[in-house]
Design a protein around this motif. Structure first.
Motif, PDB file in Angstrom:
ATOM      1  N   ASN A   1       0.827  -1.214   0.000  1.00 46.75           N
ATOM      2  CA  ASN A   1       0.000   0.000   0.000  1.00 46.75           C
ATOM      3  C   ASN A   1       0.858   1.259   0.000  1.00 46.75           C
TER       4      ASN A   1
ATOM      5  N   SER B   1      -7.434   3.083  -5.334  1.00 45.32           N
ATOM      6  CA  SER B   1      -7.219   1.804  -4.649  1.00 45.32           C
ATOM      7  C   SER B   1      -6.974   2.011  -3.162  1.00 45.32           C
TER       8      SER B   1
ATOM      9  N   ILE C   1     -10.020   2.875  -0.613  1.00 45.20           N
ATOM     10  CA  ILE C   1     -10.800   1.738  -0.087  1.00 45.20           C
ATOM     11  C   ILE C   1      -9.885   0.652   0.458  1.00 45.20           C
ATOM     12  N   ASN C   2      -8.681   1.025   0.901  1.00 44.29           N
ATOM     13  CA  ASN C   2      -7.711   0.018   1.352  1.00 44.29           C
ATOM     14  C   ASN C   2      -8.191  -0.680   2.621  1.00 44.29           C
ATOM     15  N   THR C   3      -7.655  -1.886   2.855  1.00 39.89           N
ATOM     16  CA  THR C   3      -7.983  -2.660   4.062  1.00 39.89           C
ATOM     17  C   THR C   3      -6.736  -2.891   4.910  1.00 39.89           C
TER      18      THR C   3
ATOM     19  N   SER D   1      -8.875  -8.949  -8.820  1.00 37.12           N
ATOM     20  CA  SER D   1      -8.931  -8.346  -7.496  1.00 37.12           C
ATOM     21  C   SER D   1     -10.133  -7.417  -7.456  1.00 37.12           C
TER      22      SER D   1
ATOM     23  N   GLU E   1     -10.652  -5.034  -5.494  1.00 36.23           N
ATOM     24  CA  GLU E   1     -10.194  -3.663  -5.298  1.00 36.23           C
ATOM     25  C   GLU E   1      -9.907  -2.976  -6.627  1.00 36.23           C
TER      26      GLU E   1
ATOM     27  N   TYR F   1     -13.250  -1.856  -8.192  1.00 35.42           N
ATOM     28  CA  TYR F   1     -13.770  -0.659  -7.534  1.00 35.42           C
ATOM     29  C   TYR F   1     -12.915   0.567  -7.863  1.00 35.42           C
TER      30      TYR F   1
END
Length: 738
Positions: free
Chosen positions: A153, A178, A181-183, A698, A700, A703
């Motif tokens: 990230n 990206s 909306i990272n986790t 993916s 992600e 999105y």
């Protein structure tokens, strides 16, 4: 490559020297009491909040713990984090000093993560020196060395800023989207704040002033909430620019006043002084310890001079002995050289064999991914046509055949999903999320979805749930539900006229750290002792007879074992033939004690009025075009069809649609690329990705390209209609409210 023992003997003193220097450097009166990870987390948080002095002190404590534990890898991590912190202070000389310390230790150990971070820091330094090409090359090398999510990230963030400087605005926007909306487990809010700042800069450059101000406002809100001082300052700067561009001069004046206040505040001045004082003190202490070390060496040399005469006499005798041993050592050396050559040859052979094994594994993964993906497309036709035929009032005999066809299609789909899931785990392309959820709700939904299977076997499912478990937990509810679903589904398959029990108990809770015990037990056929050891291997079901009688692939428990591995947990089993089985495991997860209101895990299904909607179908497969169009027509929805991405962009530009159903894998340009192009002139029309998702896909990425939602093919009709309704009608309500 293997390091021979002679090489290790020469390099070992260097490691010990680095540790010794570190011990002198970090020696203080107080001994840290917290674990090393706590200090590293503190340093990361303080650094993001621009509290550089506190970050340095936390790193100092972390390094002392690493020295005490003689943990070389942890010491490398500390040196790297020192380098990153000093880079934020623009003290490149000190950054390079710590970077070199880490480099010296990395030469002698296998540490992929350490090597990756080393390349990452070097890449950031090159970027700061305006060497974008070299920076991107080093960042790519870092990604190849290790797949750590937090590092990946941060690389995305740096690459986004590089693209921004190079005026590659589409690439920069994709990276920043990206990260929005990272986790990320450690820096989710900080990375999202930086991403909004990056997007604001992109939109300023492309003269999209409303989007620029929206992102700057989001960045400011997040930065103020989490205390990111530097980002508060930067967001106010961007808001001053964007408000002026939008001719909102009152707001621009407020932002500029805030900016001046931050810049001239006593807090800011004292903060900078404190940071520099602490940073310089750490450097000064280290240099003082170096001087002491040199003085000690001088004293040792002085004492050795007084012993030089005695040494000369001893040396003469010693040389005589050495002469006698020289011939023997020479012969031994020749033998060693031949042995080393042989070892090198064997090492090369092992390296070649390893490379071939890796290539074979990659080929297998790619083959299985391609096969499972390609099977989904015709399977979509099978399940879709079956659904349409069942709705056309078939006679009783036809209905029976169609239900059998539907069962076969669902069975085949589950088998394909299992293969793809195992493949993703084997290829290290599956990572756990870290989102908020309600555990009891997840378990009830799993049990409800399996009640029909239970009824068919005349079996009851019982949930024994400990109400003292916190209602708001942080983990991956999707993977957890898949674990429970596989275990309960497995128990139901081998239990008839019996009971399956799901037991969930709280083991302990310390602040926000929660340990939970899970057990799925049944009173079915049980598993023999000799089969219990292999039951978690792929395609194992105990015996060929069991496989023929009960069906299935034998992949369910393999998936459970692999998924639990992602949570650092292990599945265990106790079983007895003709008595039953119990599968159990423990999970350590976080709770959210501060949240009071119950948040539903999933939206309640709604009934929507679809009559009169007009939708664009983007699909290259002719049969799938017909099926999707018929499914829409049954709900009173009209539609146009685009056979590829280019047609989709043209039709979206020439017409107005209520939504776009976008296939991802198409010839020409892919669905995500078509979505990016459509979003340039149409930011609001809902775009739902329809994809037979493969190994490298993916969510992600979809999105980030601009999709509002994703539906995997083949899909259940009720899910298909629900997604269309949510994204068209619920979005309109949300937009009108805002």
């Amino acid at each position: 490559m293997k390091i021979n023992s002679l090489h290790i003997q020469f390099r070992l003193p260097l490691i010990m020297a680095c540790l010794f220097i570190g011990q002198m450097f970090f020696a203080q009166d107080s001994i840290p009491e917290k674990p090393l990870d706590v200090y590293l987390d503190e340093a990361r948080l303080y650094s993001n909040q621009d509290k550089i002095d506190l970050a340095i002190l936390s790193l100092q404590n972390a390094a002392k713990v690493a020295e005490k534990n003689e943990d070389v890898k942890a010491l490398i991590d500390c040196y790297h984090k020192f380098a990153i912190v000093y880079l934020r202070l623009d003290k490149e000389d000190t950054t390079l000093f710590y970077w070199d310390r880490a480099k010296a230790l990395l030469k002698d150990i296998e540490y992929p993560y350490g090597n990756a971070i080393h390349k990452y820091i070097e890449g950031v330094i090159e970027f700061k020196n305006e060497k974008s090409f070299q920076a991107r090359y080093l960042l790519d090398e870092a990604k190849q060395l290790n797949n750590d999510r937090n590092m990946f990230n941060n690389i995305l963030l740096v690459e986004g800023n590089i693209f921004l400087n190079q005026e590659k605005y589409d690439d920069a926007q994709k990276n920043f989207n990206s990260l929005v909306i990272n986790t990320d487990i450690y820096e989710k809010e900080y990375l999202a704040t930086k991403a909004h700042i990056g997007l604001s800069k992109v939109f300023i450059k492309t003269e999209k002033h409303k989007e620029a101000s929206d992102n700057a406002e989001k960045a400011l809100a997040m930065a103020q909430k989490h205390g990111f001082f530097k980002e508060i300052f930067e967001a106010n700067q961007l808001l001053g620019i964007t408000y002026e561009n939008l001719e909102l001069f009152d707001k621009a004046l407020i932002s500029n006043k805030n900016l001046l206040g931050l810049r001239d505040s006593i807090f800011n001045i004292d903060k900078i002084k404190t940071e520099m004082k602490v940073a310089d003190k750490v450097q000064f202490d280290f240099m003082g310890d170096q001087i002491k070390l040199q003085d000690q060496k001088i004293e040792e040399l002085t004492e050795s001079q007084n012993r030089s005469e005695l040494t000369a006499i001893a040396t003469t005798a010693f040389l005589m002995i050495i002469s006698l041993l020289a011939i023997s050592l020479y012969r031994n050396n020749q033998i060693k050289l031949k042995t080393n050559d042989l070892l090198q040859t064997k090492n090369n052979e092992l390296q070649v064999a390893r490379d071939e094994a890796v290539q074979a594994m990659e080929a297998k993964s790619n083959f299985l991914s391609t096969v499972s993906h390609e099977l989904r497309t015709p399977l979509y036709a099978v399940t879709g046509l079956t659904h349409l035929l069942l709705e056309e009032n078939p006679n009783a005999e036809q209905k029976e055949h169609l239900k059998a066809l539907k069962f076969s299609g669902d069975y085949l789909l589950n088998f394909i999903n299992d293969i793809l899931h195992i493949n993703k785990i084997d290829a290290d392309k599956l990572e756990p999320l870290n989102i908020e959820f309600n555990l009891k709700k997840v378990l009830k939904e799993v049990i409800d979805s399996l009640k029909q299977s239970a009824n068919e076997n005349h079996t009851k499912i019982v949930l024994d749930y400990d109400e003292s478990i916190p209602s708001h937990l942080m983990s991956d509810p999707l993977k957890l539900s898949q674990i429970i679903m596989n275990l309960v589904g497995n128990a139901l398959k081998f239990t008839k006229n019996g009971e399956v029990k799901v037991i969930v108990k709280l083991l302990k809770k310390v602040e926000e750290d929660v340990s939970i015990y899970f057990e799925v037990s049944d009173n079915g056929i049980g598993i023999s002792k000799e089969k219990q050891e292999s039951i978690f291997e792929g395609f194992e079901q105990g015996s060929i007879q069991i496989n023929r009688e009960y069906g299935g692939t034998g992949l369910g428990l393999t998936i459970v074992k692999s998924l639990l591995g992602l949570f650092n947990s292990k599945i265990e089993l106790r079983s007895e033939l003709d008595v039953g089985s119990a599968f159990f495991f423990e999970l350590n997860i976080k709770s959210k004690d501060s949240i009071i209101d119950d948040i539903p895990f999933e939206m309640t299904p709604k009934d929507y009025e679809f009559e009169g909607l007009h939708i664009l179908i983007v699909e290259d497969n002719k049969i799938n075009q017909v099926i999707t169009k018929k499914m829409l027509t049954k709900k009173g929805i009209t539609s146009d069809i685009a056979s590829n991405g280019f047609e989709a962009v043209d039709l979206a530009g020439a017409n107005t649609y209520d939504a776009i159903l976008m296939d991802i894998h198409m010839p020409g340009i892919s669905g995500d690329e078509a979505t990016i192009r459509i979003r340039k002139f149409d930011p609001s029309t809902p775009i739902i990705a329809l994809t037979a998702i493969s190994l490298d896909d993916s969510l992600e990425v979809f999105y980030a390209a601009g999709c509002n939602d994703v539906v995997t093919k083949p899909f259940k009709p009720e899910v298909f209609y629900q997604k269309i309704g949510e994204n068209i009608f619920d979005n309109k309500i949300k937009n009108s409210a805002s």
